[in-house]
Each structure stands twice: as structure tokens, then as C-alpha cells.
Design an enzyme around this catalytic site. Sequence first.
Site, PDB file in Angstrom:
ATOM      1  N   HIS A 212      91.843  16.670  71.644  1.00  0.00           N
ATOM      2  CA  HIS A 212      92.392  17.723  70.755  1.00  0.00           C
ATOM      3  C   HIS A 212      91.149  18.003  69.903  1.00  0.00           C
ATOM      4  O   HIS A 212      90.481  19.263  69.393  1.00  0.00           O
ATOM      5  CB  HIS A 212      93.292  17.096  69.760  1.00  0.00           C
ATOM      6  CG  HIS A 212      94.839  17.364  70.322  1.00  0.00           C
ATOM      7  ND1 HIS A 212      95.682  16.716  69.703  1.00  0.00           N
ATOM      8  CD2 HIS A 212      95.259  18.024  71.397  1.00  0.00           C
ATOM      9  CE1 HIS A 212      96.948  16.787  70.736  1.00  0.00           C
ATOM     10  NE2 HIS A 212      96.735  17.757  71.712  1.00  0.00           N
ATOM     11  N   CYS A 526      90.089  33.077  87.098  1.00  0.00           N
ATOM     12  CA  CYS A 526      90.304  33.006  85.463  1.00  0.00           C
ATOM     13  C   CYS A 526      89.974  31.480  85.097  1.00  0.00           C
ATOM     14  O   CYS A 526      90.291  31.212  83.982  1.00  0.00           O
ATOM     15  CB  CYS A 526      91.679  33.431  84.915  1.00  0.00           C
ATOM     16  SG  CYS A 526      92.996  32.500  85.704  1.00  0.00           S
TER      17      CYS A 526
END
Length: 576
Positions: A212, A526
Site C-alpha cells: 500500500h 496494457c
Amino acid sequence: MAGEIVRTQKRILSGRGNGFGLVKGVAAKMEERAAMILRQSAADVCLEKRRWEKAVLDVQSHLQEQYSKALEVLNNDESGILSAHLSLLEDPALIEAVSEMIEEEGCCVEWALKSQTEKICGMLEKSGNLVIRERALDICDISAQLMGALANAQSDQRVCHASRFYAEGPVVSDIQDQCIMIKNVLYPSDVIHFNFVKYCGIIVAHGSWTTHSAILAKSKSIPMVILDHGEEIESIEDGSELILDADDGVITLNPEAEDYRSFEAKMKRNEETLRLFDTLKGCSLRSRNDRRIRFEANISGPDDLPSVIQSGAQGIGLFRTEFLYYNQASLPDEEQQYQIYRNVLQAMKNLPVTFRTFDIGGDKQVPGLNLPEEMNPFLGYRAIRIALAEPELFKTQIRAILRAAAGLPVRIMFPMISTVEELERAKAIVYASMHELKNQGIPCSEEIKLGMMVEIPAAAVLADEFAKHCDFFSIGTNDLIQYTMACDRLNEKVQNLYRADNPAVLQLIKAIAEAAHRHGIEVGICGEAASSIDLIPAWLDYGIDVLSMSPSILPKIQVCCYQMGLIHKENPLSDR
């Protein structure tokens, strides 16, 4: 001595950078020391429990305030992480366990919190799954904030990031130059409260780009390097001068005059790169094989739009829609999704936007769905498998996209397709939704391109067959590599196998591109490999039509390709 710049012998440290440029500054070691907490008996168990309850409420209040601010500015990365931290404060594994230990053992709250944190983190860190191990960082972060709240309670101060236990280090306010934060482990709250006036970069001993805290650092464009050899962080002294190069993953300790000259030269080259990029902005581009090539952006929500526009991206090649499902307490309704999708399409001003339908499941829970815990979630119930099993949930998203796309170009892309039947069922829901909207007299897109992620080897092997059933392919290299090589991309022990340049992976990507062209459909990449300057020559030789990447790195990649002769200008986009 705190506040003084230390000058010793020059040394070079290597690591992995996040590509956000280079900075110079003074080392500020912000390692948290373990609080000197001893096992003590509680004089009053009821009082200790009240102290604990107040600390939890204080931290909840602080996090809720930060969460509300993040929502106001549509910062999806930050709000999602703060939401996860708020949920930890309701987790009985920690909150109730501390309260029970106080009551059963009659100990002080600090000792109970320390003990339970170590117990939970110890169990998580034994997991073979890196995602689960990294959850320990979030537990430690919350625990540190709770310790700060307990420490501040007697002086009736509000809990804040600064209340955590820091080691002796330089007095940042005494140093005129900007500082580079040095941490053994980086917590999300370190980045959320990052002070851009005092700090200009981060060096971390241990971690990965999936944590995170690393995700937040990228979203805030903070130059950051994770060391290859974490123990080398001990060689960085408080107050020593540093040059941090997040592009090349190099740290120069105690740089010499020549190093500063090189720093200035690279900064100047970066400025020249930006000037050259301005001349490429808005131009149609062709590869050295004279095929049209587009550079598009991957984004995780509307808060990324300013960086997309600034990057000059020729469209959005991957709009990750799952943020809508993770960042709130209930499932998003059609109107909420419509407003967000419509705003994105209007902001892009007729440039192509590719919405990937929700890729939920895997390692994350979604409020309102009660997804089962799985032994191997990345091979289980996720993405299109959930969508087809929950058709009303899927149709709500499809209707929102179709309504938002009325009169505007849009593409819908389905993730984790492994069979033609899955693809056809997903398309049928799109067409049924379109028919339903027309019958209701609601404006919607009448011409929409439907494509699929090619990220499972089964789809790659049968690319010729899949190409008959869709309008475009987008190769998701992140999952394609890990499924082809049978290696968890989050597991540090098998990172040597996780390589886009593996011959097997390259052969699959080439075959996918050839199949797409045989059937006259577009093919893009991508995944992270789209921005690998070492691999882009291969992608262009294979005839890849679209390279979609993080908008922060897009200008640099585009200029590098131009300088290497891999691409050349055609006409301005407006002249098409």
C-alpha cells in the site's frame, strides 16, 4: 550531531526505483524504535479498558477525517487504503483480542497491544503469499497509531502521525536542504502524511511495489527506491548528503563534485526530454515498420485524469473500474457509475477510452458480496467469473457504461477470459443491456467496441478463435507471465522466473499479435511490460498497435522511442 550535515566517504547503493526522477537531499532516518514497553499489571482493569476504547475511537476519528478528505479530491488510492485501515479498527482479531487480554491477564493496555500485534503479524509473515505478508505492515501501522494515541491521552492531545515512536535522527527543521526519508519499512501513513516542503524522496530497506505504501508513493509521484540489499540502509548516516535516482534505482551516498555535475546534467537532459515531448504531443505516430502506434494510459480512477491529460496520452488503454467496488461500504449503483464514467469520457474529448469491467475477487474482499476465502484466489473466483455468476451486478455496470458513452467513443474490455463461451456470454449481456436501454428510451452508445484481456495461456493459444468473436485484444502481461511460468508475481522467491523476456512469453505475445492481425482486429499491451524500453522494439516488430502504461512514465518512454528511431511523427491527431 543532530542537524549537522555528515560528510564521509562516497558509496553507491543499488535498488529498484519507481521511475519518478532524481532528487538530492539530506538523509533523515525515520526508523521507528520499539517503545520501551514492559509487562506491567494494571492498577485498574476497567480504567485500562477505557483507555483502550478511547485510543481506538481517537484513531478512528483521525482516519475518518483523512478518508473524507481523500474522497473529496477523488484520491482513490489513498481513500481505499484508509478504508482498509478503518476496517482493521473493527477487526476483533486485534481490537477484541487486546481488550480480552487486559481483562484476562490484568496487564496494561500498551503491553496487550504490543503482544497482540506481534502475535498477528507473526502469523501473517509466515504466509507464502506476499499479499498476506504485506497485510502485516498495515497491522503494524495501525498499532503504531494506537500507541501514539495512548501516549498522547494523558496530555489530551489528538492522535497524529507525529506521535509515533521515532529514533534519534537529524532535526529536520535545522537542515536547510530538503531531506530524503530513510525507512527500514515504509508504512502507508508515512506516505499519506508526507511533507513535500521538508522531504523530496524516500529510500526503503525492505518492501515491494505491491505494498500500500509503495502504491501511494507512486500516486503522489514521490521519487522512491527500494534497496536490493536492505541491510545496506545501515550505511546511510543521519544528515549525510544523498543523490536519489528513482529512474535507475541508484543512490549515491556522500556524492562528490563530479556526481553533482552528473546530477545537474541528467536534470538538464530530463528537461530537454520534456521539451522534445512537447513536439510529439498531439501527433500521430508510426513505428519503424510504418505501422500506426498509439501510446495510451492505464488509470485506476478519475483522480488520475489530470496526469493523463498532462502526459499527452492518445487515449485510456485501461480504466480499472474496480475502485468503485473497494472504496465504499456498499456496491455502487448504476447512477453513481454513470456519472463517473461520463465525466471521464467527456474529459478525454473524443479520445478512445477502454473500460475494463470489474476485476474484483482475488486477494481483496468487496463489501456487499461476501466472497469466499480461497486457498489460491488468483486462480479462483474473480473477474469475469464473478460477473457471469452475478449477472445483475454485471448488468448494472454495463448499463452505466453504455449510458455514459452516448455519442462518445468507448470500448469495453472483459478480464480473465479463458473460454469462447465466457466471451460470448459477456457480449450477450452487453447487447441485452443495450436493447433494454433503447426500449426504455434512455440514450446510450449504439456503436461500441468489445474486446478482451489476453492474460490466460488458454486464450493465448486459441487467439485465432477468440479473434473471431471480438473487436480488439489487450495483452495483460502481468498475469500472462505468472500463469505461463507458474510463478506468483508477488512471491519474491520466484521473481527470477517472472520475466517478460522469457522466450515462452515472447512467443505467446507474438502469436497473439499475429492472430489479431490475421482477423483484422487491433492488439495492445496494457501490462507493466508495455513500458519496458528494452522490450518495446520487440513489441513494435510484432505489430503491437497500442502500448498502454502509467501516465507518469509515458512521456519518457515516448521520447526514448523517438530518439532510438523506433517511432516517427506522422500528422497531428486533429488532421486525421
